[in-house]
Design an enzyme around this catalytic site. Structure first.
Site, PDB file in Angstrom:
ATOM      1  N   GLU A  60       0.854  -1.182   0.000  1.00 33.66           N
ATOM      2  CA  GLU A  60       0.000   0.000   0.000  1.00 33.66           C
ATOM      3  C   GLU A  60       0.899   1.244   0.000  1.00 33.66           C
ATOM      4  OE1 GLU A  60      -3.480   1.778   2.944  1.00 33.66           O
ATOM      5  OE2 GLU A  60      -1.669   0.911   3.790  1.00 33.66           O
ATOM      6  N   LYS A 132     -10.336  -0.069  -0.501  1.00 33.21           N
ATOM      7  CA  LYS A 132     -10.129  -0.361   0.918  1.00 33.21           C
ATOM      8  C   LYS A 132     -11.386  -0.075   1.728  1.00 33.21           C
ATOM      9  CE  LYS A 132      -6.791   0.760   4.623  1.00 33.21           C
ATOM     10  NZ  LYS A 132      -5.602   1.604   4.919  1.00 33.21           N
ATOM     11  N   CYS A 165      -3.974  -3.218   4.624  1.00 36.79           N
ATOM     12  CA  CYS A 165      -3.497  -2.627   5.878  1.00 36.79           C
ATOM     13  C   CYS A 165      -4.497  -2.816   7.026  1.00 36.79           C
ATOM     14  CB  CYS A 165      -3.185  -1.146   5.632  1.00 36.79           C
ATOM     15  SG  CYS A 165      -2.047  -0.400   6.833  1.00 36.79           S
TER      16      CYS A 165
END
Length: 342
Positions: A60, A132, A165
């Site tokens: 990322e 995300k 993440c």
């Protein structure tokens, strides 16, 4: 089992390379262009590094760095030059690639951009498109993802999902990926050192709880302000760490993953076959097991009444602690993923 990092590839193996990419500084369009070119060169390095590699994974923020800038001139689009260069690199080097972009919101510059992950195959085709779901609040100002958790067909008959993440801190994310068939769950991140312990245990737990193999990687090194930790790691479906990187920038750590063994475990395990037993609890005592939803939080989310017992004490509810004005626009709801069949 990982074939000496993929040096000895089995007929059923998928060799993955995790790039602990040097944390870049990207503040101008010129720097964005230069960083895209650097990523393209790293695709070439990955291929030269290991001829058996099927998929190279970039962290990322590999393209944008950790500035968290939402400046329109730095945002990317699926049909923009950056993604085009990634596709060309995958074709040139005959390799699949996983990439990160900060994507301009298609609804216009008055809407926050998305933190987007892409998987491109060795023919230059976009195979997975993911926004995300859980931005790292209160720091990240990205629009919350609205296309769910997609799964794609990957190299050598594998099924692959990508979470980004902070997503990996929610067990529901990896469970959703596995429920949709993912055997390999990628996790890309820009995390810094304070998250090191939580990073490791969640990568392991996401693997074991879902009988999946996880491949996770962070940015690495310093940009003069932040220090990303690298810490690429592969976890097997029993939760053990197969390979773990350190904090050397631009190192590519590799492993051979075996989706065929994941499928075997999911089919044959009795003890700890957690994805199946979640909805078939106590099947020794009652036929087929109990097939209900005893979890109050699930029931309340579906009903739109999710509320924690300590809700009134929670202080972090928007981005104002990080200097971002409180939003006034409500969430607009889910959209179909352009790559998923209706």
């Amino acid at each position: 089992m990982n074939g000496l990092g993929g040096l000895n590839k089995s007929p059923h193996g998928v060799v993955v390379g995790l790039v602990q990419l040097q944390l870049p500084v990207v503040e101008t369009p010129a720097q964005l262009k230069a960083q895209a070119e650097r990523i393209v060169r790293m695709v070439g390095k990955a291929r030269r590094n290991l001829g058996t590699m099927d998929l190279v994974v970039f962290p990322e923020y590999a393209l944008h760095g950790l500035s968290m800038s939402t400046a329109p001139e730095l945002m990317c689009t699926l049909d923009g030059p950056e993604v085009a260069s990634f596709k060309a690199a995958c074709v040139e080097h005959r390799i699949w690639g996983c990439f990160s972009i900060m994507e301009a919101n298609p609804l216009g510059p008055d809407r926050n951009p998305y933190n987007t992950g892409l998987i491109i195959d060795d023919q230059g085709e976009l195979r997975l498109y993911y926004r995300k779901l859980h931005p790292w609040v209160p720091v990240e100002a990205w629009e919350p993802g609205n296309m769910g958790v997609p799964v794609c067909d990957g190299p050598n008959g594998s099924k692959i999902a990508l979470i980004i993440c902070h997503d990996g801190m929610f067990p529901e994310m990896a469970r959703e990926a596995a429920y949709k068939g993912a055997e390999i769950i990628l996790r890309t991140a820009g995390y810094t050192a304070p998250i090191r312990h939580a990073w490791k245990i969640t990568n392991q737990a996401n693997a074991f709880q879902n009988l999946a193999q996880t491949a996770s990687v962070c940015l690495c090194g310093s940009d003069g302000s932040f220090d990303s930790m690298g810490e690429g790691m592969f976890c097997d479906f029993d939760g053990t760490v197969m390979v773990q990187g350190g904090n050397r920038p631009d190192e590519i750590i590799t492993a051979e993953l075996r989706p065929d063994l994941v499928r075997e475990a999911r089919a044959r395990w009795g003890v700890e076959n957690n994805p199946y037993q979640l909805y078939h609890r106590g099947y020794v005592a009652v036929k087929g097991g109990a097939q209900d939803c005893p979890y109050t939080f699930m029931q309340d989310m579906v009903a739109g009444r999710y509320r924690l017992p300590w809700d009134e004490s929670i202080q972090g509810r928007d981005g104002t602690p990080c200097g971002v004005a409180a939003p006034t626009r409500p969430y607009q709801g889910a959209e179909p993923n352009l790559l998923e069949k209706a």
